[in-house]
Design an enzyme around this catalytic site. Structure first.
Site, short mmCIF file in Angstrom:
data_model
loop_
_atom_site.label_atom_id
_atom_site.label_comp_id
_atom_site.label_asym_id
_atom_site.label_seq_id
_atom_site.Cartn_x
_atom_site.Cartn_y
_atom_site.Cartn_z
N LYS A 5 6.83 -11.04 6.39
CA LYS A 5 5.95 -10.63 7.49
C LYS A 5 6.46 -11.05 8.85
O LYS A 5 6.00 -10.55 9.88
CB LYS A 5 4.54 -11.21 7.28
CG LYS A 5 3.74 -10.45 6.25
CD LYS A 5 2.29 -10.88 6.28
CE LYS A 5 1.46 -10.07 5.31
NZ LYS A 5 0.09 -10.56 5.19
N LYS A 64 6.82 -2.81 -2.22
CA LYS A 64 5.50 -2.62 -2.84
C LYS A 64 4.61 -1.74 -1.97
O LYS A 64 4.77 -1.69 -0.75
CB LYS A 64 4.84 -3.98 -3.10
CG LYS A 64 4.47 -4.72 -1.86
CD LYS A 64 3.49 -5.84 -2.11
CE LYS A 64 3.13 -6.41 -0.75
NZ LYS A 64 1.91 -7.03 -0.55
N LYS A 86 -0.83 -1.86 2.63
CA LYS A 86 -1.67 -1.29 3.69
C LYS A 86 -0.96 -1.32 5.03
O LYS A 86 -1.28 -0.56 5.92
CB LYS A 86 -3.00 -2.04 3.86
CG LYS A 86 -3.39 -2.92 2.73
CD LYS A 86 -4.65 -3.69 2.99
CE LYS A 86 -4.60 -5.02 2.23
NZ LYS A 86 -5.82 -5.51 1.72
#
Ligand code: TYM
Length: 327
Positions: free
Chosen positions: A112, A194, A197
């Site tokens: 992230k 993966k 969202k």
């Protein structure tokens, strides 16, 4: 009987990865009569910027989704994380035994923050410690999660063991429970990563609220390969992912799926998959809409859950404060 706990972020769309990775396994365990805890982790969501009005809506949406999926407030403590302040209190105490090095090793944190430089928030770095507090407050034994959360549950185990060793037996050691198929649904547009969202393209995921036309379009454009046969092979990542999704929504085994598509190609397989996905999601969507139409009732359920959770959490915190010498 085991104590089962899981949680999901209210950060916009929930997708079929969230559903099959965490919600469905939780509901299955709930029905075997265990003591259950499920909550909306709003304080985890704010580790990245959130628009307040949107966040409020997303909390309601997540709650409606859990209920629609079969979470029963009579069997499960269902609440909003921020309404039980003991979560953040315990996170602070765990911060004081967690090591910078072990948090720096968290792969989700690395993913992230790649390329973000100094703009990364302390909250994002500390996120797994809040998650450890979430789990340890309730004497949790089993944490049903997708593959991507395994490392975080292992950190919760490590912190529990460290605390117990230093201050005496306090926390139950939790175990992640990760299903065999469906613990890592991959992106439709890129089966190397993966389903997420926060993906750049909407074509990456099937949202639980996608309509039939959208599902059809997304499945049609899902990445496969040039081989053309319907055969499960881990190396054919795009197709393997689609077969897994097919199997999850129909209950058919990979062999049965292969058998029924012998001699047929991607076009037919994808058309059928889109239809099955739609048939699977429609009833869930209708229930979500019904729950969303009564926000007062949703808030009421969350408030009742929070009241009961506060009692359990406070019991644990009294012990923790006592053990560390601040009580
Ligand atoms: P979150 O909100 O990112 O995801 C919620 C759940 O969905 C699973 N999941 C997937 N499963 C299969 N395939 C995918 N592509 C996929 N994407 C997501 C996740 O593994 C997760 O189980 N930190 C957690 C929330 C959390 C939590 C907790 C979980 C906070 N406190 C305590 C368990 C216990 C998170 O951000 O999940």
């Amino acid at each position: 009987m085991s104590k089962v706990l899981t949680a999901l972020q209210p950060s916009g769309v929930l997708h079929i990865g969230n559903y099959f990775g965490a919600i469905e396994p939780f509901v299955k365990l709930q029905d075997s009569g265990n003591t259950n805890v499920l909550f909306v982790v709003d304080y985890h969501a704010i580790t990245v910027p959130q628009e307040p009005e949107m966040l409020r809506k997303n909390i309601m949406f997540a709650t409606a989704t859990y209920l629609a999926a079969g979470v029963d407030p009579k069997k499960t403590l269902l609440f909003q994380q921020s309404h039980v302040p003991q979560h953040t209190e315990l996170a602070w105490i765990l911060n004081c035994i967690a090591h910078m090095g072990e948090l720096e090793r968290m792969t989700q944190y690395k993913d992230k923050t790649r390329g973000k430089g100094e703009a990364v928030t302390v909250g994002l770095f500390d996120y797994p410690v809040l998650m450890a507090a979430d789990i340890l407050l309730y004497e949790t034994e089993i944490v049903p999660v997708g593959e991507d959360q395994k490392q975080h549950v292992e950190l919760a185990r490590d912190l529990a063991e460290r605390f117990n060793k230093r201050f005496g037996e306090t926390f139950t050691i939790p175990k992640p429970q990760i299903r065999k198929e469906g613990a890592r649904i991959m992106g439709l547009d890129d089966p190397e990563i993966k389903m997420s969202k926060s993906a750049k393209s909407e074509k990456n995921f099937i949202s639980l609220m996608d309509d039939d036309k959208t599902i059809e379009k997304k499945i049609k454009s899902a990445v496969t390969d040039s081989q053309g046969t319907i055969k499960y092979d881990e190396k054919r990542k795009g197709l393997a992912n689609l077969i897994t999704i097919y199997s999850l929504v129909t209950g058919q085994t990979n062999n049965q799926i292969e058998e029924s598509y012998k001699g047929k190609g991607y076009k037919e397989f994808k058309e059928d998959l889109a239809k099955h996905l739609n048939d699977f999601l429609k009833p869930l969507q209708n229930k979500i809409k019904t729950y969303l139409s009564d926000e007062t009732e949703l808030k009421n359920i969350l408030d009742q859950g929070a009241k009961k959770a506060q009692i359990l959490a406070e019991q644990k915190m009294k012990d923790v404060r006592n053990k560390i010498g601040v009580y």
